[in-house]
Design an enzyme around this catalytic site. Sequence first.
Site, PDB file in Angstrom:
ATOM      1  N   GLU A 321      -1.843   6.923  -6.940  1.00 25.68           N
ATOM      2  CA  GLU A 321      -1.904   5.676  -6.632  1.00 25.68           C
ATOM      3  C   GLU A 321      -2.861   4.678  -7.039  1.00 25.68           C
ATOM      4  O   GLU A 321      -2.685   3.712  -7.777  1.00 25.68           O
ATOM      5  CB  GLU A 321      -1.542   5.738  -5.136  1.00 25.68           C
ATOM      6  CG  GLU A 321      -1.071   4.270  -4.634  1.00 25.68           C
ATOM      7  CD  GLU A 321       0.186   3.796  -5.182  1.00 25.68           C
ATOM      8  OE1 GLU A 321       1.165   4.206  -4.568  1.00 25.68           O
ATOM      9  OE2 GLU A 321       0.427   2.885  -5.894  1.00 25.68           O
ATOM     10  N   ASP A 325      -2.814   1.614  -9.680  1.00 28.40           N
ATOM     11  CA  ASP A 325      -3.119   0.279  -9.131  1.00 28.40           C
ATOM     12  C   ASP A 325      -4.331  -0.340  -9.644  1.00 28.40           C
ATOM     13  O   ASP A 325      -4.213  -1.551 -10.347  1.00 28.40           O
ATOM     14  CB  ASP A 325      -3.426  -0.053  -7.587  1.00 28.40           C
ATOM     15  CG  ASP A 325      -2.095   0.649  -6.908  1.00 28.40           C
ATOM     16  OD1 ASP A 325      -1.066   0.927  -7.565  1.00 28.40           O
ATOM     17  OD2 ASP A 325      -2.003   1.019  -5.807  1.00 28.40           O
ATOM     18  N   SER A 594       5.254   1.195  -6.956  1.00 26.57           N
ATOM     19  CA  SER A 594       3.830   1.294  -6.986  1.00 26.57           C
ATOM     20  C   SER A 594       3.378   0.436  -8.066  1.00 26.57           C
ATOM     21  O   SER A 594       2.079  -0.013  -8.072  1.00 26.57           O
ATOM     22  CB  SER A 594       3.481   2.735  -6.908  1.00 26.57           C
ATOM     23  OG  SER A 594       3.481   3.125  -5.589  1.00 26.57           O
TER      24      SER A 594
END
Length: 677
Positions: A321, A325, A594
Amino acid sequence: MHFSFIATCALFAGVIAAPALSSKRHVVHERRERLPAGWRKEAKSPSHAVLPMRFGLSQSNLDRADEFLMDVSHPSSPNFGKHWSPQQIAETFAPTEEAINAILDWLTESGIDKERIKLSPGMNWVNANLTVTEAESLLQTKYWHFIHVGSGTSHVACDDYSIPDDIRKHIDLITPTVHFDARISKKKQKRSLTSREAKLNARQTLKTKYKLGTSIGNPGDGSLPKAGGAVAHLNNDLANCDVSIVPDCLRALYKIPIDYPVAASNSYGIVEYTPQAYLPSDLDLFFANFSPALVGSRPEFESIDGGLLQTIVEDFNYNGESDLDLEYSMALVYPQSVTLYQVGDIFEGASFNNFLDALDGSYCTYEGGDDVTEDGVYPDPYGSGYGFYSGSEACGGFAAANVISTSYGYNEADLTAFYEMRQCYEYMKLGLQGVTFLYSSGDYGVAGNSGECIDPTTGAYNNGTRYSRSIDNEPLKADVSVGTSGMFVPSFPGGCPYVTSVGATQVKPNATVTQPEEAAESVIYSGGGFSNVFGLPSYQAEAVATYFAKHSPPYGADQYNNSQTSRGFPDVAANGVNYVIAIDGAFSYVYGTSASSPTFGSVMTLINAARLNAGKSPVGFINPVLYTHPHMLNDITEGGNQGCGTAGFTAVKGWDPVTGLGTPDFTKMVEVWLALP
Ligand SMILES: *[C@@H]1O[C@H](CO)[C@@H](O)[C@H](O)[C@H]1NC(C)=O
Ligand SMILES: *[C@@H]1O[C@H](CO)[C@@H](O)[C@H](O)[C@H]1NC(C)=O
Ligand SMILES: *[C@@H]1O[C@H](CO)[C@@H](O)[C@H](O)[C@H]1NC(C)=O
Ligand SMILES: *[C@@H]1O[C@H](CO)[C@@H](O)[C@H](O)[C@H]1NC(C)=O
């Protein structure tokens, strides 16, 4: 209205001189349907025992929240962009004098001496120590002693409680009453560990405990991105964007400019929840290939509640994640900088409320909303040493970035409506102050995280996909789903009308970046649907009405909230399929909303750069502008978001509960936002 302490004391005197008569008709205010697992009702509480009673006052003016937010965010409002100060927020939403008086009248008329009643400094809690006998008479209930069978933790609670009908509107909740917010005590370490032992302990916990503390960042959480295989193309050739998304593909799809001029006061925040962490070497590996000027650059690091970049365990479930990001948002907004809000320690972790508490001291001192079963509690109750944060919980003092993207989410059905509404109003308050909040909409189409659906007869989840790890070091694997039907499960905060919910799209197989995308249907399905908690916001009313009029979905109320009066999500979408990321030293594909949320947030950050460079305010809450100018987005009209044994909803012309209004077109968006005051 904001009261000074002196004014409040005077108000007390008035109460005593001329008590108003309150209706004596009691009505049940809250009731607990069932005892939480593991607890046993033990005995009546002794009548002389003292309870620290707290009466939470309702905030005022929440019924005008929509009106206030539209006033500063709607493009046709003369006050567009005139964001509020924290002081204005505090004064507008503080409980009214009427509410405070009503509670004080009730307590004094019930025989509680005024000397025993205290008002909290935030003017939103009335506190009084009452005996069990007094509390039982006041609330027309009985107090019991409960024991947690496994741990022996004890708790005092009642099963329901009643208050006079005419003061219900002034009270959110009273504690201690029905709530089971007792934290189960864990065994404390007998002695302090050496640093090596402490790290081994943390490693052991991360490796073996599937669910740590309360963190939404726990590996296996359904909102985290999904891993793909080895990467087929590692270059910027736009011909490969249907199989390998790299930053240049997103720039081409959404007309995102490169090297956009920096605005000094611009800021873009990415929120990560420990134990999720980025690896600096992964950023550099990615930047070397896709954004060379960034090699060696790191996000500005804000540690909240002990937030740390753990390197105890490094694998996709812990780094996927954060690497995703940061690699994409840093590359897309460069040379604007990115702030990383890293929230929570290794053991206790954290939730969205912990983050919001750090941004807004008035939210955290508006006590009574944080819930110890969902939110991180600090100092960490599980121990001390490496990976434990022994400081107190952050309460204000952290600046909110102009745009904040979060790629984590809950099922709406996992939290209480009270908890969700309180948090949703906080996004409203931050929106009033000019902050843009983006959340990923979920990766399981109409189903909840991990594919969960709700059995309409029992109300329980059934037949979701479960994840497990067969050996220590392996990525989590999806077990075979045992079945997939039931009611749709909307995401939270996707259904909160005061955030912008971002769904996912993909480039069609063999298509180019100039052709329209479709809803994501590879590995993931764009989260979307209708809330069961939040009503339809004004800015969305026309879009949702048009959707139902032209494309009535083939499901009934047994499947989803088809009232046509509830909030639909997502609002917008961006690509979420086949992203190439550097992860644990190699390149791999990832999938998920995400990826979509930080990409959309990057576009908004560049629009803020344009506005700030033109001497204007940041965009703030963007939904009213989005729904007023849908032409500035690329409408997605193909694909669907299957789940719960159905085909889900279908992407259609105009807004839909799959891809919202569509994907960004920076050129058109910046024109609209630069034309606004
Ligand atoms: C209740 O009692 C506790 C412990 O004695 C005390 O600290 C607290 O100030 C009291 N609260 C009120 C409202 O009187
Ligand atoms: C859940 O799975 C079981 C076993 O396959 C099946 O019998 C049941 O009908 C399913 N329930 C729902 C609501 O899908
Ligand atoms: C894409 O192109 C390849 C190679 O020409 C072909 O084999 C494949 O069937 C095409 N896929 C689709 C969905 O058109
Ligand atoms: C559907 O949404 C409306 C509006 O938010 C709400 O009042 C209603 O309770 C919801 N229905 C269900 C079944 O949750």
